[in-house]
Design an enzyme around this catalytic site. Structure first.
Site, PDB file in Angstrom:
ATOM      1  N   CYS A  82       0.823  -1.219   0.000  1.00  0.00           N
ATOM      2  CA  CYS A  82       0.000   0.000   0.000  1.00  0.00           C
ATOM      3  C   CYS A  82       0.860   1.273   0.000  1.00  0.00           C
ATOM      4  CB  CYS A  82      -0.888   0.021   1.245  1.00  0.00           C
ATOM      5  SG  CYS A  82      -2.209  -1.196   1.174  1.00  0.00           S
ATOM      6  N   CYS A 163      -3.616   0.002  -3.088  1.00  0.00           N
ATOM      7  CA  CYS A 163      -4.316   0.306  -1.845  1.00  0.00           C
ATOM      8  C   CYS A 163      -3.696   1.534  -1.189  1.00  0.00           C
ATOM      9  CB  CYS A 163      -4.261  -0.899  -0.905  1.00  0.00           C
ATOM     10  SG  CYS A 163      -2.621  -1.640  -0.775  1.00  0.00           S
TER      11      CYS A 163
END
Ligand code: C8R
Length: 258
Positions: A82, A163
């Site tokens: 992420c 993400c």
């Protein structure tokens, strides 16, 4: 009259396959650094090369499908932690310069992206060889060519997997910094997951007047695509802040006007 004239290998309007395509793929794969984001199911370069070749060899170069690349992508799916992904449109070099010193990742840092970067490839029905004379051009021949479909599938997977905060570097010296026809516009932006935040950086070529901005109509369009998907959006009109910290980036084509 040459052999290629008869066989029609020269009929497409795009560049032919890169010379030594297979050898380059093999070498890039063998030399690929094994970093965290480079996780892929197979580390077998022979297998990856084989899957790449069989995706398009002997096939009609205008009939590429996502399915053709499925095995290849499954072998080396790009997975990135992420907050580390940097996307771009018309700003590849700058995006890479931005990403590198910050430990961020563009698609060219993942295994499949690095294998294919700057290469061209296509085959010919009934032939075991690559066509080194010409390959279909997106505009003049067909959109469903193997190069375009490859980048579409890979970019789709990359964007889907993102993400946290995703960054995108766009060129504010163009009339439309956000272009709906680009891969970023037609594939990546529409495939970001809900709850992701997209942080856009508009860069301006110091030699040219800025033509687009965060309040311009192309960015407004991007905003609306994202809000339908529940993706948060932040836009910054220049790179002054982060470029200042890294002087060498200013030596490139892009920078910030005084
Ligand atoms: N991406 C798309 N295309 C890529 C690529 C890549 O990572 N890497 C290369 N070398 N290419 P553009 P865009 C080639 O118009 O369409 C991903 C392909 O041949 O400047 O918006 C990446 O994650 C392709 O046709 O940009 C990035 O975020 C052109 O370069 C977007 O998609 C596309 O160049 C960029 O795609």
């Amino acid at each position: 009259i040459h052999k290629w004239y008869h066989s029609g290998l020269n009929r497409w309007h795009g560049l032919g396959s890169t010379a030594d395509f297979q050898k380059i793929i093999q070498e890039r794969c063998d030399n690929y650094p094994q970093q965290i984001w480079s996780y892929s199911r197979s580390r077998n370069c022979q297998e990856i090369k084989q899957a790449f070749m069989s995706a398009f060899i002997s096939k009609d170069p205008c009939k590429a499908t996502k399915e053709d690349y499925r095995r290849l992508i499954d072998l080396a799916d790009p997975t990135v932690p992420c907050n580390k992904i940097v996307l771009w449109s018309k700003t590849k070099e700058l995006a890479r310069e931005y990403a590198k010193p910050r430990g961020l990742v563009t698609l060219e840092d993942t295994l499949l992206g690095s294998l294919a970067d700057d290469l061209h490839w296509c085959g010919e029905p009934g032939s075991p060889d690559l066509n080194t004379w010409s390959c279909p051009d997106w505009k003049k021949d067909c959109r469903t060519n193997y190069l375009t479909v490859f980048w579409e599938v890979l970019s789709e997977r990359f964007a889907e997997s993102a993400c946290g905060t995703v960054q995108v570097v766009l060129d504010g010296s163009l009339e439309n910094a956000f272009n709906e026809m680009s891969i970023f516009g037609r594939v990546e932006a529409p495939n970001l997951k809900p709850m992701v935040t997209l942080q856009a950086w508009l860069v301006h070529d110091p030699g040219k007047p800025p033509r687009d901005s965060c309040s311009g109509s192309s960015i407004t369009k991007l905003k609306s695509i994202l809000s339908e998907r529940n993706v948060r959006f932040i836009c910054r009109d220049n790179l002054r802040k982060f470029l200042k910290k890294r002087k060498p980036i200013l030596n490139g084509k892009y920078g910030v006007s005084p």
